[in-house]
Scaffold this motif. Structure first.
Motif, PDB file in Angstrom:
ATOM      1  N   SER A   1       2.442 -11.102  -2.125  1.00 50.00           N
ATOM      2  CA  SER A   1       1.717 -10.850  -0.872  1.00 50.00           C
ATOM      3  C   SER A   1       1.072 -12.152  -0.420  1.00 50.00           C
ATOM      4  O   SER A   1       1.128 -13.158  -1.123  1.00 50.00           O
ATOM      5  CB  SER A   1       0.625  -9.802  -1.087  1.00 50.00           C
ATOM      6  OG  SER A   1      -0.429 -10.356  -1.839  1.00 50.00           O
TER       7      SER A   1
ATOM      8  N   LEU B   1      -4.490 -10.759   0.722  1.00 51.89           N
ATOM      9  CA  LEU B   1      -4.381  -9.426   0.128  1.00 51.89           C
ATOM     10  C   LEU B   1      -4.609  -9.407  -1.373  1.00 51.89           C
ATOM     11  O   LEU B   1      -4.568  -8.351  -1.996  1.00 51.89           O
ATOM     12  CB  LEU B   1      -3.004  -8.814   0.442  1.00 51.89           C
ATOM     13  CG  LEU B   1      -2.666  -8.677   1.923  1.00 51.89           C
ATOM     14  CD1 LEU B   1      -1.477  -7.738   2.101  1.00 51.89           C
ATOM     15  CD2 LEU B   1      -3.824  -8.128   2.747  1.00 51.89           C
TER      16      LEU B   1
ATOM     17  N   SER C   1      -7.228  -9.643  -3.010  1.00 52.30           N
ATOM     18  CA  SER C   1      -8.385  -8.850  -3.432  1.00 52.30           C
ATOM     19  C   SER C   1      -8.229  -7.371  -3.040  1.00 52.30           C
ATOM     20  O   SER C   1      -9.142  -6.569  -3.198  1.00 52.30           O
ATOM     21  CB  SER C   1      -9.656  -9.410  -2.796  1.00 52.30           C
ATOM     22  OG  SER C   1      -9.560  -9.300  -1.394  1.00 52.30           O
ATOM     23  N   MET C   2      -7.077  -7.004  -2.543  1.00 48.92           N
ATOM     24  CA  MET C   2      -6.902  -5.627  -2.063  1.00 48.92           C
ATOM     25  C   MET C   2      -6.673  -4.702  -3.256  1.00 48.92           C
ATOM     26  O   MET C   2      -5.773  -4.931  -4.051  1.00 48.92           O
ATOM     27  CB  MET C   2      -5.687  -5.602  -1.139  1.00 48.92           C
ATOM     28  CG  MET C   2      -5.506  -4.352  -0.369  1.00 48.92           C
ATOM     29  SD  MET C   2      -4.405  -4.805   0.994  1.00 48.92           S
ATOM     30  CE  MET C   2      -4.056  -3.276   1.713  1.00 48.92           C
TER      31      MET C   2
ATOM     32  N   PHE D   1      -4.980  -2.383  -4.318  1.00 56.48           N
ATOM     33  CA  PHE D   1      -3.788  -1.540  -4.204  1.00 56.48           C
ATOM     34  C   PHE D   1      -3.730  -0.534  -5.333  1.00 56.48           C
ATOM     35  O   PHE D   1      -3.938  -0.873  -6.491  1.00 56.48           O
ATOM     36  CB  PHE D   1      -2.516  -2.397  -4.324  1.00 56.48           C
ATOM     37  CG  PHE D   1      -2.025  -2.908  -3.013  1.00 56.48           C
ATOM     38  CD1 PHE D   1      -1.731  -2.051  -1.974  1.00 56.48           C
ATOM     39  CD2 PHE D   1      -1.838  -4.269  -2.821  1.00 56.48           C
ATOM     40  CE1 PHE D   1      -1.257  -2.532  -0.766  1.00 56.48           C
ATOM     41  CE2 PHE D   1      -1.373  -4.757  -1.621  1.00 56.48           C
ATOM     42  CZ  PHE D   1      -1.087  -3.892  -0.594  1.00 56.48           C
TER      43      PHE D   1
ATOM     44  N   SER E   1     -11.622   4.540   2.884  1.00 54.89           N
ATOM     45  CA  SER E   1     -11.167   3.393   2.093  1.00 54.89           C
ATOM     46  C   SER E   1     -10.249   2.421   2.857  1.00 54.89           C
ATOM     47  O   SER E   1     -10.242   1.222   2.568  1.00 54.89           O
ATOM     48  CB  SER E   1     -10.476   3.886   0.819  1.00 54.89           C
ATOM     49  OG  SER E   1      -9.587   4.921   1.132  1.00 54.89           O
ATOM     50  N   ALA E   2      -9.503   2.933   3.826  1.00 59.08           N
ATOM     51  CA  ALA E   2      -8.570   2.051   4.539  1.00 59.08           C
ATOM     52  C   ALA E   2      -9.269   0.992   5.403  1.00 59.08           C
ATOM     53  O   ALA E   2      -8.663  -0.019   5.750  1.00 59.08           O
ATOM     54  CB  ALA E   2      -7.624   2.876   5.410  1.00 59.08           C
TER      55      ALA E   2
ATOM     56  N   LYS F   1     -11.524  -1.266   4.761  1.00 59.19           N
ATOM     57  CA  LYS F   1     -11.635  -2.583   4.158  1.00 59.19           C
ATOM     58  C   LYS F   1     -10.248  -3.234   4.065  1.00 59.19           C
ATOM     59  O   LYS F   1     -10.074  -4.425   4.317  1.00 59.19           O
ATOM     60  CB  LYS F   1     -12.251  -2.456   2.763  1.00 59.19           C
ATOM     61  CG  LYS F   1     -12.668  -3.772   2.198  1.00 59.19           C
ATOM     62  CD  LYS F   1     -13.728  -3.618   1.143  1.00 59.19           C
ATOM     63  CE  LYS F   1     -14.307  -4.972   0.826  1.00 59.19           C
ATOM     64  NZ  LYS F   1     -15.501  -4.890   0.046  1.00 59.19           N
ATOM     65  N   GLU F   2      -9.282  -2.411   3.732  1.00 61.40           N
ATOM     66  CA  GLU F   2      -7.932  -2.946   3.564  1.00 61.40           C
ATOM     67  C   GLU F   2      -7.347  -3.341   4.927  1.00 61.40           C
ATOM     68  O   GLU F   2      -6.678  -4.357   5.056  1.00 61.40           O
ATOM     69  CB  GLU F   2      -7.079  -1.911   2.830  1.00 61.40           C
ATOM     70  CG  GLU F   2      -7.773  -1.566   1.502  1.00 61.40           C
ATOM     71  CD  GLU F   2      -7.008  -0.659   0.574  1.00 61.40           C
ATOM     72  OE1 GLU F   2      -5.913  -0.220   0.935  1.00 61.40           O
ATOM     73  OE2 GLU F   2      -7.522  -0.398  -0.524  1.00 61.40           O
ATOM     74  N   GLN F   3      -7.634  -2.556   5.945  1.00 58.82           N
ATOM     75  CA  GLN F   3      -7.133  -2.915   7.277  1.00 58.82           C
ATOM     76  C   GLN F   3      -7.777  -4.209   7.768  1.00 58.82           C
ATOM     77  O   GLN F   3      -7.131  -5.018   8.424  1.00 58.82           O
ATOM     78  CB  GLN F   3      -7.409  -1.790   8.253  1.00 58.82           C
ATOM     79  CG  GLN F   3      -6.579  -0.572   7.904  1.00 58.82           C
ATOM     80  CD  GLN F   3      -6.311   0.305   9.090  1.00 58.82           C
ATOM     81  OE1 GLN F   3      -7.070   0.306  10.035  1.00 58.82           O
ATOM     82  NE2 GLN F   3      -5.240   1.049   9.050  1.00 58.82           N
TER      83      GLN F   3
ATOM     84  N   LEU G   1      -8.765  -6.634   5.859  1.00 62.34           N
ATOM     85  CA  LEU G   1      -8.094  -7.709   5.114  1.00 62.34           C
ATOM     86  C   LEU G   1      -6.749  -8.054   5.760  1.00 62.34           C
ATOM     87  O   LEU G   1      -6.414  -9.224   5.939  1.00 62.34           O
ATOM     88  CB  LEU G   1      -7.803  -7.239   3.686  1.00 62.34           C
ATOM     89  CG  LEU G   1      -8.809  -7.569   2.604  1.00 62.34           C
ATOM     90  CD1 LEU G   1      -8.423  -6.862   1.315  1.00 62.34           C
ATOM     91  CD2 LEU G   1      -8.860  -9.075   2.357  1.00 62.34           C
ATOM     92  N   ILE G   2      -5.997  -7.021   6.092  1.00 65.30           N
ATOM     93  CA  ILE G   2      -4.676  -7.239   6.700  1.00 65.30           C
ATOM     94  C   ILE G   2      -4.834  -7.997   8.020  1.00 65.30           C
ATOM     95  O   ILE G   2      -4.073  -8.909   8.328  1.00 65.30           O
ATOM     96  CB  ILE G   2      -3.944  -5.888   6.933  1.00 65.30           C
ATOM     97  CG1 ILE G   2      -3.641  -5.226   5.586  1.00 65.30           C
ATOM     98  CG2 ILE G   2      -2.655  -6.075   7.734  1.00 65.30           C
ATOM     99  CD1 ILE G   2      -3.228  -3.760   5.674  1.00 65.30           C
TER     100      ILE G   2
END
Ligand code: PLP
Length: 389
Positions: A4, A8, A10-11, A13, A127-128, A130-132, A134-135
């Protein structure tokens, strides 16, 4: 191949998926498992919507549609929003249909934010988020909303976190995972700060219908907030249509224009026949929602009454959405160990609060999207399991 980009790394997954996999494995081995880990209503989707999809398929509604959604759907959504919430948006220019609220939030971030910008979001959060972030290459800054403060969002805490890079506030009321609802008074204080500091708001209102007692208030309806708010909603929860992937964003035309531009480069449009089905849900699904929400209230009331009597579990009564988020700190276990214990001893699957940001620490989320009978059984089993500690 590298796995990746650097952002990402620190994501986290797979955190939730490990829990789901463990639960499924135990189930395959014959253990009785009550799935309270996922926010997926257990109701069928409205029959009228399903019938409309069949018709749409038979009449070749299988091609690309307008990027912002078919006109009858945009119209049906705007009429429903006005009918049930008094939100007034123009179906031509102020709405874009997306593949769920999740896609809507990702597209908004990609559209509105520059790399390195900051978004503040009350934590615990879905939860999404933080990940969004990051993306999208932006930083999500967590601001606590705490059970000890009765889940009220303290405006001073937001203010402390604003930097020159802060562009946006991402709110979610009714809230996943904590079940809190930001009332009008609290939203008015937040709105004043937003205007003073010239921020944009994403208001994730995909649990707008799941509210038990007080009325849902959208921050977009407060004075001078319409033009700085993007309201995100979805059919996933309200119509029990999680797999249909139909959500939408409502906002000022100049923002929607750019959101459509970005959206065009992701999924081009939402599934054509699903959109035709959703038209029927929006036009004729009010009683479906009312009946479902009534049942969720019954389940939530039982869960609260029952769990709050268990020694050591601290609860604030959820006011919206369909999650209980008890404080488990008195058991002296990590959130993950607590969930493993519940799964192995009680057969009940919950999610560690840390999956929902730093301020989910010390909590566990239990989704009450199961039958009333399952909830009763789960409560009995949780009580017995925690009694052994
Ligand atoms: N926002 C919140 C707060 C959620 O809880 C969820 C799903 O659980 C979503 C967005 C995503 O919903 P959708 O299925 O519409 O993408």
């Amino acid at each position: 191949m590298r796995s990746s980009n650097k952002r990402l790394e620190s994501m986290p997954f797979g955190g939730l998926y490990e829990i789901f996999a463990k639960a499924n494995k135990l189930e395959e081995q014959g253990k009785r498992i009550i799935h309270m880990e996922i926010g997926r209503p257990d109701f069928d989707s409205p029959i009228i919507a399903k019938e409309a999809v069949k018709k749409a398929l038979d009449s070749q509604q299988v091609h690309y549609t307008d990027v912002n959604g078919i006109e009858p759907l945009r119209k049906a959504i705007c009429e429903k929003e006005d009918r049930r919430f008094g939100l007034k948006y123009d179906y031509n220019s102020e709405i874009s249909v997306m593949a769920g609220a999740a896609e809507a939030i990702g597209v908004i971030m990609a559209t509105m934010m520059d790399f390195g910008d900051e978004i503040i979001s009350p934590s615990p959060f879905f939860s999404a988020y933080k990940e969004q972030a990051l993306i999208a290459g932006v930083k999500l800054v967590e601001v606590p909303v705490l059970m000890s403060d009765n889940w009220e969002l303290n405006v001073k805490e937001i203010e402390k976190r604003i930097t020159p890079k802060t562009k946006m506030l991402l709110l979610n009321s009714p809230n996943n995972p904590a079940g809190y609802v930001l009332n009008k008074e609290n939203l008015e204080k937040i709105a004043s700060l937003v205007k003073e500091r010239d921020l944009i708001v994403i208001s994730d209102e995909c649990y707008d219908e799941f509210i038990y007692g007080e009325k849902h208030v959208s921050i977009s309806t407060l004075e001078d907030m319409r033009d700085r708010t993007l309201v995100v909603k979805s059919t996933s929860k309200s119509y029990s249509m999680t797999g249909w992937r139909i959500g939408y964003v409502l906002g000022p035309a100049n923002a929607i224009k750019y959101i459509n531009k970005v959206h065009q480069n992701f999924s081009t449009c939402c599934t054509a026949f699903a959109q035709w089905g959703a038209v029927e849900a929006f036009n004729h699904g009010d009683s479906f929602i009312d009946d479902m929400v009534k049942e969720f209230k019954r389940r939530g009331d039982y869960l609260y009454e029952s769990l709050s009597k268990i020694d050591g579990l601290k609860m604030v009564k959820p006011k919206g959405a369909f999650y209980a988020f008890p404080d488990i700190t008195s058991f002296g276990m990590t959130e993950a160990d607590f969930c493993s214990y519940l799964m192995e001893i009680a057969g009940v699957v919950g999610v560690p609060g840390t999956a929902f940001g730093d301020y989910g620490k010390g909590h566990v989320r239990l989704a009450y999207c199961r039958s009333y009978e399952d909830i009763v059984e789960a409560c009995d089993k949780i009580k017995a399991a925690l009694g052994k500690l």
